[in-house]
Motif scaffolding. Sequence first.
Motif, PDB file in Angstrom:
ATOM      1  N   ASN A  56      34.845  16.448  -8.394  1.00  0.00           N
ATOM      2  CA  ASN A  56      34.579  15.008  -8.340  1.00  0.00           C
ATOM      3  C   ASN A  56      35.862  14.219  -8.101  1.00  0.00           C
ATOM      4  O   ASN A  56      36.900  14.486  -8.700  1.00  0.00           O
ATOM      5  N   ASN A  57      35.759  13.238  -7.205  1.00  0.00           N
ATOM      6  CA  ASN A  57      36.900  12.373  -6.858  1.00  0.00           C
ATOM      7  C   ASN A  57      38.110  13.174  -6.388  1.00  0.00           C
ATOM      8  O   ASN A  57      39.253  12.877  -6.736  1.00  0.00           O
ATOM      9  N   SER A  58      37.835  14.218  -5.612  1.00  0.00           N
ATOM     10  CA  SER A  58      38.916  15.049  -5.095  1.00  0.00           C
ATOM     11  C   SER A  58      38.595  15.432  -3.657  1.00  0.00           C
ATOM     12  O   SER A  58      37.532  15.114  -3.127  1.00  0.00           O
ATOM     13  N   HIS A  59      39.529  16.123  -3.031  1.00  0.00           N
ATOM     14  CA  HIS A  59      39.312  16.557  -1.647  1.00  0.00           C
ATOM     15  C   HIS A  59      39.301  18.083  -1.588  1.00  0.00           C
ATOM     16  O   HIS A  59      39.661  18.766  -2.540  1.00  0.00           O
ATOM     17  N   SER A  60      38.876  18.612  -0.444  1.00  0.00           N
ATOM     18  CA  SER A  60      38.735  20.055  -0.282  1.00  0.00           C
ATOM     19  C   SER A  60      39.850  20.666   0.549  1.00  0.00           C
ATOM     20  O   SER A  60      39.663  21.705   1.184  1.00  0.00           O
ATOM     21  N   GLY A  61      41.014  20.030   0.535  1.00  0.00           N
ATOM     22  CA  GLY A  61      42.149  20.562   1.281  1.00  0.00           C
ATOM     23  C   GLY A  61      42.386  19.778   2.568  1.00  0.00           C
ATOM     24  O   GLY A  61      41.537  19.004   3.021  1.00  0.00           O
ATOM     25  N   LEU A  62      43.573  19.959   3.147  1.00  0.00           N
ATOM     26  CA  LEU A  62      43.946  19.244   4.373  1.00  0.00           C
ATOM     27  C   LEU A  62      43.411  19.991   5.590  1.00  0.00           C
ATOM     28  O   LEU A  62      43.883  21.074   5.931  1.00  0.00           O
ATOM     29  N   PHE A  63      42.413  19.402   6.216  1.00  0.00           N
ATOM     30  CA  PHE A  63      41.854  19.964   7.445  1.00  0.00           C
ATOM     31  C   PHE A  63      42.554  19.346   8.647  1.00  0.00           C
ATOM     32  O   PHE A  63      42.811  18.136   8.689  1.00  0.00           O
ATOM     33  N   THR A  64      42.846  20.172   9.639  1.00  0.00           N
ATOM     34  CA  THR A  64      43.317  19.693  10.937  1.00  0.00           C
ATOM     35  C   THR A  64      42.359  20.231  11.983  1.00  0.00           C
ATOM     36  O   THR A  64      42.184  21.450  12.101  1.00  0.00           O
ATOM     37  N   VAL A  65      41.688  19.321  12.695  1.00  0.00           N
ATOM     38  CA  VAL A  65      40.660  19.727  13.655  1.00  0.00           C
ATOM     39  C   VAL A  65      40.999  19.166  15.035  1.00  0.00           C
ATOM     40  O   VAL A  65      41.764  18.197  15.169  1.00  0.00           O
ATOM     41  N   PHE A  66      40.416  19.771  16.046  1.00  0.00           N
ATOM     42  CA  PHE A  66      40.623  19.322  17.421  1.00  0.00           C
ATOM     43  C   PHE A  66      39.768  18.085  17.698  1.00  0.00           C
ATOM     44  O   PHE A  66      38.612  18.007  17.280  1.00  0.00           O
ATOM     45  N   THR A  67      40.352  17.111  18.409  1.00  0.00           N
ATOM     46  CA  THR A  67      39.622  15.897  18.756  1.00  0.00           C
ATOM     47  C   THR A  67      38.685  16.119  19.933  1.00  0.00           C
ATOM     48  O   THR A  67      37.730  15.360  20.112  1.00  0.00           O
ATOM     49  N   GLY A  68      38.961  17.120  20.761  1.00  0.00           N
ATOM     50  CA  GLY A  68      38.148  17.362  21.951  1.00  0.00           C
ATOM     51  C   GLY A  68      38.658  16.636  23.176  1.00  0.00           C
ATOM     52  O   GLY A  68      38.045  16.710  24.246  1.00  0.00           O
ATOM     53  N   MET A  69      39.788  15.934  23.084  1.00  0.00           N
ATOM     54  CA  MET A  69      40.299  15.168  24.221  1.00  0.00           C
ATOM     55  C   MET A  69      40.677  16.055  25.401  1.00  0.00           C
ATOM     56  O   MET A  69      40.518  15.668  26.553  1.00  0.00           O
ATOM     57  N   ASP A  70      41.166  17.267  25.115  1.00  0.00           N
ATOM     58  CA  ASP A  70      41.539  18.165  26.210  1.00  0.00           C
ATOM     59  C   ASP A  70      40.442  19.178  26.525  1.00  0.00           C
ATOM     60  O   ASP A  70      40.414  19.744  27.618  1.00  0.00           O
ATOM     61  N   ASP A  71      39.528  19.402  25.574  1.00  0.00           N
ATOM     62  CA  ASP A  71      38.438  20.361  25.782  1.00  0.00           C
ATOM     63  C   ASP A  71      37.281  19.953  24.876  1.00  0.00           C
ATOM     64  O   ASP A  71      37.343  20.120  23.664  1.00  0.00           O
ATOM     65  N   ILE A  72      36.228  19.413  25.473  1.00  0.00           N
ATOM     66  CA  ILE A  72      35.103  18.888  24.695  1.00  0.00           C
ATOM     67  C   ILE A  72      34.453  19.960  23.830  1.00  0.00           C
ATOM     68  O   ILE A  72      33.884  19.678  22.775  1.00  0.00           O
ATOM     69  N   ASN A  73      34.567  21.228  24.243  1.00  0.00           N
ATOM     70  CA  ASN A  73      33.959  22.324  23.485  1.00  0.00           C
ATOM     71  C   ASN A  73      34.707  22.646  22.198  1.00  0.00           C
ATOM     72  O   ASN A  73      34.216  23.417  21.371  1.00  0.00           O
ATOM     73  N   LYS A  74      35.901  22.063  22.029  1.00  0.00           N
ATOM     74  CA  LYS A  74      36.691  22.311  20.819  1.00  0.00           C
ATOM     75  C   LYS A  74      36.559  21.172  19.800  1.00  0.00           C
ATOM     76  O   LYS A  74      37.151  21.237  18.721  1.00  0.00           O
ATOM     77  N   THR A  75      35.760  20.149  20.119  1.00  0.00           N
ATOM     78  CA  THR A  75      35.622  19.002  19.230  1.00  0.00           C
ATOM     79  C   THR A  75      35.184  19.430  17.831  1.00  0.00           C
ATOM     80  O   THR A  75      34.232  20.199  17.685  1.00  0.00           O
ATOM     81  N   HIS A  76      35.896  18.963  16.825  1.00  0.00           N
ATOM     82  CA  HIS A  76      35.633  19.230  15.401  1.00  0.00           C
ATOM     83  C   HIS A  76      36.013  20.652  14.967  1.00  0.00           C
ATOM     84  O   HIS A  76      35.923  20.967  13.770  1.00  0.00           O
ATOM     85  N   MET A  77      36.419  21.517  15.875  1.00  0.00           N
ATOM     86  CA  MET A  77      36.782  22.880  15.489  1.00  0.00           C
ATOM     87  C   MET A  77      38.090  22.870  14.700  1.00  0.00           C
ATOM     88  O   MET A  77      39.031  22.136  15.034  1.00  0.00           O
TER      89      MET A  77
END
Length: 402
Positions: free
Chosen positions: A161-182
């Motif tokens: 509660n009131n915490s996070h699950s770690g620092l995620f770094t994900v692809f925006t998809g700007m260079d490859d739409i198939n990588k969005t959110h990966m």
Amino acid sequence: MFTLWKELPVPFFISFYFMEVMNSKDILLGAKPIVQQRGPYVYREYREKKNITFHSNKTVSFLNYRSFIFQPDRSNGLESDYIMMPNILVLGAAVILEKMPFPVRLTFSSALALFRQNAFMNRTVGEIVWGYKEPFIKFLSNLGVTIGPSNEKFGLFSDLNNSHSGLFTVFTGMDDINKTHMVDSWNGLKEVSYWHSEECNMINGTAGELWPPFMTPSSPVELYAPDACRSLKLNYTQSGNFKGIPVYRYMAPKTLFANGTTYPPNEGFCPCRQSGIQNISSCKLNAPIFISQPHFLNADPALLDTVVGLHPNEKDHDLFVDIHPLTGIPMNCSVQIQLNLFIKHVSGIWQTGQIKPVVLPLIWFSEVSVGLSACLHTQTHTNREREKQREKTPEKDVYSLH
């Protein structure tokens, strides 16, 4: 889409179902555990991404904060309800200390008596889930035994509660739409080190909220789940509709928590016991915790023979997600996981009585999203309103609207 991604405006609910122990005294004499399901105890879950940082390599990092508010109208009971549960501080620590010298185990048992700790406890729902102050935790810490994330408070989800699950770094998809959110990395890691094979340690898929657009039935659906310390892969099962919106349904394979004997690719998650339960002690401070599907669904039938009161069925206990293939937005999902504790008699710790070795279900939870279709409708409606506004706007102002 960025607004939707930053703070999901749709309701998420998490429901807790407790497997209350009905014969604690008999278990200490060697009897088979009898459990009875209590619940659900339902909480509204709020999610918000903070510390959002865009990077030059077309990725974005963020901390996904979660908070929970109890929903009495959706629950079958109150947070003040008392439930008889195994005392993880006693039974979990006993298994951890099993290979320690006998004097250490004897000292531990004496300390249990001093702190009036028993093998089973009668605590409220709120205490079991979100934690309670326990001086005994500090004593365990001095012995080098850590059961929970805090030295002062203990609860199954006290760090949620009131915490996070770690620092995620994900692809925006700007260079490859198939990588969005990966996921590119989690807490700066490209892979974890909890397991014994490269495949099992891989961080695959998305953070579990959105997937790349333009999906086909052959598109992989994976997510990295920090709470399970691993990536989960779901299988396409069928196409359908949710409230008139086309969706692909993905479900957990029956081998999701299979042991290495039944499903060799899972050998890296071992040491294993029966198939259908996964040992996560390596990422839970060595506590003898196992995860499974609720009521040991898709597990070795031998597990059901050791506990009375379990009734697995796919309708109530399976894991699935329905995804709108064009946008990658989940329309409907139910993620259900059960926590189990391995308990047994440990020589020198008399509080463990004559408990026979058993993987005992503690609690299972169901995390459900409701109304993402409404969210998609809202986005579509907003886009239409913008288009109408553009028609009324001089050409020179169109770009500012974008």
